[in-house]
Motif scaffolding. Structure first.
Motif, short mmCIF file in Angstrom:
data_model
loop_
_atom_site.label_atom_id
_atom_site.label_comp_id
_atom_site.label_asym_id
_atom_site.label_seq_id
_atom_site.Cartn_x
_atom_site.Cartn_y
_atom_site.Cartn_z
N ALA A 65 0.82 -1.22 0.00
CA ALA A 65 0.00 0.00 0.00
C ALA A 65 0.85 1.27 0.00
CB ALA A 65 -0.95 -0.01 1.19
N TYR A 66 1.99 1.26 0.72
CA TYR A 66 2.84 2.45 0.73
C TYR A 66 3.30 2.78 -0.68
CZ TYR A 66 6.45 5.83 1.74
OH TYR A 66 7.19 6.98 1.76
N SER A 67 3.88 1.81 -1.37
CA SER A 67 4.40 2.05 -2.72
C SER A 67 3.29 2.39 -3.71
CB SER A 67 5.19 0.84 -3.22
OG SER A 67 6.39 0.71 -2.50
N GLN A 68 2.15 1.76 -3.56
CA GLN A 68 1.03 2.06 -4.45
C GLN A 68 0.58 3.50 -4.28
OE1 GLN A 68 -1.71 -1.05 -3.38
NE2 GLN A 68 -0.81 -2.51 -4.81
N ARG A 69 0.63 3.99 -3.07
CA ARG A 69 0.16 5.35 -2.81
C ARG A 69 1.23 6.41 -3.04
NH1 ARG A 69 -3.03 7.47 2.55
NH2 ARG A 69 -3.23 9.60 1.86
N TYR A 70 2.47 6.11 -2.63
CA TYR A 70 3.53 7.13 -2.63
C TYR A 70 4.68 6.84 -3.58
CZ TYR A 70 1.13 8.51 1.61
OH TYR A 70 0.17 8.89 2.52
N GLY A 71 4.69 5.68 -4.21
CA GLY A 71 5.81 5.31 -5.05
C GLY A 71 6.92 4.70 -4.22
N HIS A 72 8.10 4.60 -4.80
CA HIS A 72 9.26 4.03 -4.11
C HIS A 72 9.51 4.83 -2.83
CE1 HIS A 72 13.41 3.06 -3.17
NE2 HIS A 72 13.28 2.00 -3.96
N PRO A 73 9.84 4.15 -1.72
CA PRO A 73 10.03 4.89 -0.46
C PRO A 73 11.07 6.02 -0.52
CG PRO A 73 9.82 2.57 -0.01
CD PRO A 73 9.88 2.71 -1.52
N ARG A 74 12.21 5.81 -1.17
CA ARG A 74 13.25 6.84 -1.27
C ARG A 74 13.35 7.67 0.02
NH1 ARG A 74 12.93 8.46 -7.65
NH2 ARG A 74 12.86 6.32 -8.32
N LEU A 75 13.57 6.96 1.09
CA LEU A 75 13.48 7.56 2.43
C LEU A 75 14.43 8.73 2.63
CD1 LEU A 75 12.98 4.35 4.55
CD2 LEU A 75 11.25 5.99 3.79
N ARG A 76 15.65 8.62 2.17
CA ARG A 76 16.59 9.72 2.41
C ARG A 76 16.10 11.00 1.73
NH1 ARG A 76 21.31 11.65 4.23
NH2 ARG A 76 22.69 12.73 2.79
N ILE A 77 15.68 10.90 0.48
CA ILE A 77 15.20 12.08 -0.24
C ILE A 77 13.96 12.66 0.45
CG2 ILE A 77 14.12 12.84 -2.40
CD1 ILE A 77 15.98 10.83 -3.83
N ARG A 78 13.07 11.80 0.88
CA ARG A 78 11.84 12.27 1.54
C ARG A 78 12.13 12.96 2.87
NH1 ARG A 78 7.28 10.38 -1.10
NH2 ARG A 78 7.59 8.54 -2.40
N HIS A 79 13.28 12.67 3.46
CA HIS A 79 13.63 13.28 4.75
C HIS A 79 14.52 14.51 4.62
CE1 HIS A 79 11.95 9.51 6.19
NE2 HIS A 79 11.84 10.10 7.36
#
Length: 142
Positions: A65-79
């Motif tokens: 569900a996370y990837s379906q809603r937000y795409g790849h996590p790419r956590l560092r960029i998102r932070h």
């Protein structure tokens, strides 16, 4: 008994979606009470709680569900919009571990999860780094 891995049914071993919800809520109680950590987070914590729940559910083998809603996590960029120092990374780990232990997750499962959380938390450190600080937004990153 063999050591569990993230690919095993870790979500079931943690206690399922309800346990993840309780872990996230417990973690955020600690964040709200910490004068160093709270300013790093947005005023409204609810969207972050929901994202963390979806991420953990997916990461532990649940639905994507996370990837379906937000795409790849790419956590560092998102932070990047949040200035994260070594102290914050350490406290994030401590509060997250306390929340998992409070939920009563088995020690062997906690051990496997935190072998991965440690490097991940320290990878988020971006204080004194020249990174873009503009919010990524809700759009998918592809």
């Amino acid at each position: 008994m063999t050591e569990p891995s993230i690919t095993d049914s870790m979500l079931a071993r943690v206690g399922g979606a309800d346990a993840i919800s309780r872990i996230v809520e417990s973690f955020y109680v600690r964040i709200e009470a910490d004068s160093h950590m709270r300013p790093i987070y947005p005023e409204d914590l609810e969207p972050g709680k929901e994202k963390l729940k979806l991420f953990l559910l997916q990461w532990l083998g649940g639905p994507p569900a996370y990837s379906q809603r937000y795409g790849h996590p790419r956590l560092r960029i998102r932070h990047f919009p949040f200035v994260i120092d070594d102290l914050a990374a350490g406290r994030w780990l401590r509060y997250m571990r306390e929340a998992w232990q409070e939920e009563g997750v088995a020690d062997d499962v906690v051990g496997v999860v935190f072998e991965r959380f440690g490097p991940l938390a320290h990878h988020m450190v971006n204080a004194n780094q020249d990174v873009p600080r503009d919010p990524v937004g809700e759009s998918r990153l592809e």
